[in-house]
Write a protein that holds these residues in place. Sequence first.
Motif, PDB file in Angstrom:
ATOM      1  N   PRO A   1      47.033  25.766  48.805  1.00 11.99           N
ATOM      2  CA  PRO A   1      45.724  24.591  49.264  1.00 11.99           C
ATOM      3  C   PRO A   1      44.456  24.546  48.786  1.00 11.99           C
ATOM      4  CG  PRO A   1      46.375  26.503  50.521  1.00 11.99           C
ATOM      5  CD  PRO A   1      47.378  26.999  49.484  1.00 11.99           C
ATOM      6  N   TRP A   2      44.514  25.324  47.198  1.00  8.02           N
ATOM      7  CA  TRP A   2      43.355  25.848  46.532  1.00  8.02           C
ATOM      8  C   TRP A   2      42.536  23.442  46.230  1.00  8.02           C
ATOM      9  CZ3 TRP A   2      41.785  29.003  49.076  1.00  8.02           C
ATOM     10  CH2 TRP A   2      42.687  30.553  49.274  1.00  8.02           C
ATOM     11  N   ARG A   3      41.519  23.731  46.494  1.00  5.55           N
ATOM     12  CA  ARG A   3      40.532  22.843  46.113  1.00  5.55           C
ATOM     13  C   ARG A   3      41.006  23.252  44.035  1.00  5.55           C
ATOM     14  NH1 ARG A   3      35.090  24.254  44.628  1.00  5.55           N
ATOM     15  NH2 ARG A   3      34.681  26.004  46.106  1.00  5.55           N
ATOM     16  N   CYS A   4      40.547  22.754  43.017  1.00  9.84           N
ATOM     17  CA  CYS A   4      40.001  22.596  41.714  1.00  9.84           C
ATOM     18  C   CYS A   4      38.597  23.104  41.690  1.00  9.84           C
ATOM     19  CB  CYS A   4      40.141  21.413  41.057  1.00  9.84           C
ATOM     20  SG  CYS A   4      42.467  21.238  41.030  1.00  9.84           S
ATOM     21  N   GLY A   5      38.008  24.033  40.621  1.00 10.41           N
ATOM     22  CA  GLY A   5      36.807  24.024  40.474  1.00 10.41           C
ATOM     23  C   GLY A   5      37.087  25.762  40.733  1.00 10.41           C
ATOM     24  N   GLY A   6      36.117  26.450  40.260  1.00 14.31           N
ATOM     25  CA  GLY A   6      36.419  27.723  39.730  1.00 14.31           C
ATOM     26  C   GLY A   6      35.195  28.545  41.275  1.00 14.31           C
ATOM     27  N   LEU A   7      37.170  29.169  41.597  1.00 17.41           N
ATOM     28  CA  LEU A   7      36.626  29.419  42.729  1.00 17.41           C
ATOM     29  C   LEU A   7      37.288  31.327  43.219  1.00 17.41           C
ATOM     30  CD1 LEU A   7      36.328  29.667  46.183  1.00 17.41           C
ATOM     31  CD2 LEU A   7      38.980  28.677  46.301  1.00 17.41           C
ATOM     32  N   PHE A   8      37.553  31.713  42.139  1.00 21.51           N
ATOM     33  CA  PHE A   8      38.179  33.224  42.324  1.00 21.51           C
ATOM     34  C   PHE A   8      37.000  33.661  40.622  1.00 21.51           C
ATOM     35  CE2 PHE A   8      41.398  31.233  44.288  1.00 21.51           C
ATOM     36  CZ  PHE A   8      40.870  31.520  45.734  1.00 21.51           C
ATOM     37  N   ASN A   9      37.126  35.084  40.568  1.00 20.24           N
ATOM     38  CA  ASN A   9      36.349  36.267  39.944  1.00 20.24           C
ATOM     39  C   ASN A   9      37.413  36.042  39.246  1.00 20.24           C
ATOM     40  OD1 ASN A   9      33.593  36.252  42.361  1.00 20.24           O
ATOM     41  ND2 ASN A   9      32.844  35.695  39.876  1.00 20.24           N
ATOM     42  N   ALA A  10      38.359  36.561  39.758  1.00 18.24           N
ATOM     43  CA  ALA A  10      39.762  36.835  38.670  1.00 18.24           C
ATOM     44  C   ALA A  10      40.872  36.622  39.636  1.00 18.24           C
ATOM     45  CB  ALA A  10      39.132  38.420  38.588  1.00 18.24           C
ATOM     46  N   ILE A  11      41.594  36.862  38.935  1.00 18.71           N
ATOM     47  CA  ILE A  11      43.060  36.589  39.508  1.00 18.71           C
ATOM     48  C   ILE A  11      44.069  37.876  38.849  1.00 18.71           C
ATOM     49  CG2 ILE A  11      45.946  35.088  39.997  1.00 18.71           C
ATOM     50  CD1 ILE A  11      43.792  32.300  39.833  1.00 18.71           C
ATOM     51  N   VAL A  12      44.475  38.641  39.828  1.00 23.08           N
ATOM     52  CA  VAL A  12      45.266  39.919  39.268  1.00 23.08           C
ATOM     53  C   VAL A  12      46.423  39.763  40.478  1.00 23.08           C
ATOM     54  CG1 VAL A  12      44.477  41.477  40.821  1.00 23.08           C
ATOM     55  CG2 VAL A  12      44.824  41.880  38.848  1.00 23.08           C
ATOM     56  N   THR A  13      47.692  40.267  39.275  1.00 28.93           N
ATOM     57  CA  THR A  13      49.108  39.515  40.108  1.00 28.93           C
ATOM     58  C   THR A  13      50.597  40.298  39.248  1.00 28.93           C
ATOM     59  OG1 THR A  13      50.580  38.568  41.582  1.00 28.93           O
ATOM     60  CG2 THR A  13      49.999  37.821  39.202  1.00 28.93           C
ATOM     61  N   ASP A  14      50.949  41.474  39.997  1.00 33.34           N
ATOM     62  CA  ASP A  14      52.607  41.299  39.227  1.00 33.34           C
ATOM     63  C   ASP A  14      53.726  40.680  39.258  1.00 33.34           C
ATOM     64  OD1 ASP A  14      54.393  43.041  38.051  1.00 33.34           O
ATOM     65  OD2 ASP A  14      54.673  44.275  40.075  1.00 33.34           O
ATOM     66  N   PRO A  15      53.498  39.831  39.481  1.00 33.90           N
ATOM     67  CA  PRO A  15      54.561  38.465  39.518  1.00 33.90           C
ATOM     68  C   PRO A  15      56.187  39.345  39.574  1.00 33.90           C
ATOM     69  CG  PRO A  15      54.103  38.022  37.944  1.00 33.90           C
ATOM     70  CD  PRO A  15      52.664  38.975  37.740  1.00 33.90           C
ATOM     71  N   PRO A  16      57.242  38.640  40.977  1.00 32.96           N
ATOM     72  CA  PRO A  16      58.056  39.023  40.778  1.00 32.96           C
ATOM     73  C   PRO A  16      59.407  38.339  39.562  1.00 32.96           C
ATOM     74  CG  PRO A  16      57.560  37.487  42.354  1.00 32.96           C
ATOM     75  CD  PRO A  16      56.932  37.677  41.578  1.00 32.96           C
TER      76      PRO A  16
ATOM     77  N   PRO B   1      34.032  30.297  35.579  1.00 39.78           N
ATOM     78  CA  PRO B   1      33.592  30.386  34.209  1.00 39.78           C
ATOM     79  C   PRO B   1      33.982  31.939  34.010  1.00 39.78           C
ATOM     80  CG  PRO B   1      32.040  29.061  34.556  1.00 39.78           C
ATOM     81  CD  PRO B   1      32.604  29.442  35.685  1.00 39.78           C
ATOM     82  N   HIS B   2      34.805  32.215  32.730  1.00 40.93           N
ATOM     83  CA  HIS B   2      34.751  33.871  32.177  1.00 40.93           C
ATOM     84  C   HIS B   2      35.488  34.891  33.385  1.00 40.93           C
ATOM     85  CE1 HIS B   2      31.793  32.482  28.988  1.00 40.93           C
ATOM     86  NE2 HIS B   2      31.031  32.305  29.897  1.00 40.93           N
ATOM     87  N   GLY B   3      36.393  34.021  34.143  1.00 45.80           N
ATOM     88  CA  GLY B   3      36.794  34.887  34.755  1.00 45.80           C
ATOM     89  C   GLY B   3      38.178  35.019  33.974  1.00 45.80           C
ATOM     90  N   ARG B   4      38.630  36.321  34.241  1.00 42.53           N
ATOM     91  CA  ARG B   4      39.876  36.678  34.203  1.00 42.53           C
ATOM     92  C   ARG B   4      41.161  36.214  35.291  1.00 42.53           C
ATOM     93  NH1 ARG B   4      38.861  42.473  31.144  1.00 42.53           N
ATOM     94  NH2 ARG B   4      36.915  41.325  29.896  1.00 42.53           N
ATOM     95  N   LEU B   5      42.365  36.642  34.416  1.00 36.98           N
ATOM     96  CA  LEU B   5      43.295  36.684  34.784  1.00 36.98           C
ATOM     97  C   LEU B   5      44.683  37.920  34.343  1.00 36.98           C
ATOM     98  CD1 LEU B   5      46.353  35.406  36.254  1.00 36.98           C
ATOM     99  CD2 LEU B   5      46.575  33.916  33.828  1.00 36.98           C
ATOM    100  N   VAL B   6      44.740  38.749  35.484  1.00 36.96           N
ATOM    101  CA  VAL B   6      45.719  40.302  34.403  1.00 36.96           C
ATOM    102  C   VAL B   6      46.637  40.108  35.587  1.00 36.96           C
ATOM    103  CG1 VAL B   6      45.469  42.289  34.432  1.00 36.96           C
ATOM    104  CG2 VAL B   6      43.287  40.768  34.551  1.00 36.96           C
ATOM    105  N   PHE B   7      47.897  40.200  34.605  1.00 35.10           N
ATOM    106  CA  PHE B   7      49.172  40.761  35.595  1.00 35.10           C
ATOM    107  C   PHE B   7      50.565  40.891  34.364  1.00 35.10           C
ATOM    108  CE2 PHE B   7      48.971  36.173  32.274  1.00 35.10           C
ATOM    109  CZ  PHE B   7      50.379  36.396  31.975  1.00 35.10           C
ATOM    110  N   PHE B   8      51.501  41.326  35.000  1.00 34.94           N
ATOM    111  CA  PHE B   8      52.394  41.987  34.441  1.00 34.94           C
ATOM    112  C   PHE B   8      53.044  40.918  33.678  1.00 34.94           C
ATOM    113  CE2 PHE B   8      51.944  46.675  35.225  1.00 34.94           C
ATOM    114  CZ  PHE B   8      52.517  47.046  34.431  1.00 34.94           C
ATOM    115  N   LEU B   9      53.599  40.769  32.110  1.00 30.82           N
ATOM    116  CA  LEU B   9      54.444  40.101  31.850  1.00 30.82           C
ATOM    117  C   LEU B   9      55.351  41.444  31.410  1.00 30.82           C
ATOM    118  CD1 LEU B   9      55.710  37.371  31.479  1.00 30.82           C
ATOM    119  CD2 LEU B   9      54.382  38.058  28.896  1.00 30.82           C
TER     120      LEU B   9
END
Length: 462
Positions: free
Chosen positions: A288-303, A361-369
Amino acid sequence: MQPTARAQYLFVFAQAHDEFRIPELLSAAELYGFEIVFPEDVDICRPFMVLELDSEEHARLLARRCILVRCVCEFYGRGTTYEELHEHTRARRPQWEPYTEKTSFKFLVTAYNHTMPQARQRDVVESFSYMDMLGPIDMKNAEITLACFEEYRDTRGTTRDKHDGDGDFREVFFGRLIEEGTARPLVKKFDVKKRAYYGNTSMEAEISLLMANQTLAAPGKLIYDPFIGTGSMAYTTAHFGAMVYGSDIDGRQMRGKSKPPGIIRAAAQYGLADRVVDLCTFDMTQNPWRCGGLFNAIVTDPPYGVRAGAKRLGRKDRPPKSKDANSLREDDQPYIPPTKPYELSILASDLVILARYMLKPHGRLVFFLPTVTDEYEELDVQSMLCEGMELVANSLQNFGSWGRRITTKEYPPPSFDRKSTSTIGHPGESHIPAHRDFREKYFQGFKKAEYDSEGPDVNNSC
């Protein structure tokens, strides 16, 4: 004005996660706004590293924030022999001479991969007599601690007496202890076994803390986990002051079987419940998120299908069934949307695209691959970048035939041009990333011939 000369500091690391040390240091330095100068011949496999910093306060900040730092010392000398070490230490006399007159002190003499006999520890201490320390010796409340570390080569797997090879060290280091690694005890604080709520997919505390540091979590930041599950990433990022928002396609993972929801109960255990903004149930690809910088970072361990399979909204490809009166849903029954398996390589690409739109801007995506060791290529990760994205870190947790990579990407200002993300995860028909069909490869024991003969089944698995 000439720039101030940087001072050297000896960093002593925990014996774990070698590849994560430098990315964690760089993330902490970026968070606090200073630079670290690394030696040209840095060896990440060794537990000692001499780094250059602008001030002692910067060294203290790193010791207080980095999970893998055991302690930091003002660097006085190093050598492959004690003669060489003492020569270097004498050359740095202006650094330690102010402590010789009245300062209370004690010596710490220890070894890595070895147990030193007490008699030789005393000999080592006495070999520093040229320093002329005139202050009182205080083993409990000394004003300074002079630390000497001997590094021995790894002898695991061999049978020997604990003192065998004593003195045959690889290198010895010496300095003044500045700060113990006060972030290190957080590993025990967030131990999954002591948590009020956890599941079979809960991430171990040390890794979740390392990932939290990669997000640059701090007060005033909003961090999102789109596969929050039982909340392992939420607690560690919230500990560093960030506000956390989580979602999952399966709300049962977040709630548990009692009230309040399991994640809230565990967060309250750590005094962090007020930092969990909200928890929602939805498909990441139908968010449901609107587009446009909302989060400073996204972090997750996807299944990735080993302990729990990834799902997305949709119907599996099945033969059409004839409708009859018994198969029709009654009007008063709740509608449960159907789900289908979510193949890992497609999930990873969708996660990158989500972050491309939702990060500041300059936000980070951190995830396990997860990847297959023998098949992994740098192109697997590089192909998941779009214009302007920067790969900040790509560190491996090695399990032998497979491994998990903490992948950290930093993003430019949000883009709404779909063309810029249309090629993510699709470097070419000839290249198949090592994480494609990971679940099937895992349960086939990574026997390449078997899944090569079957071929990738992306259409059916997504």
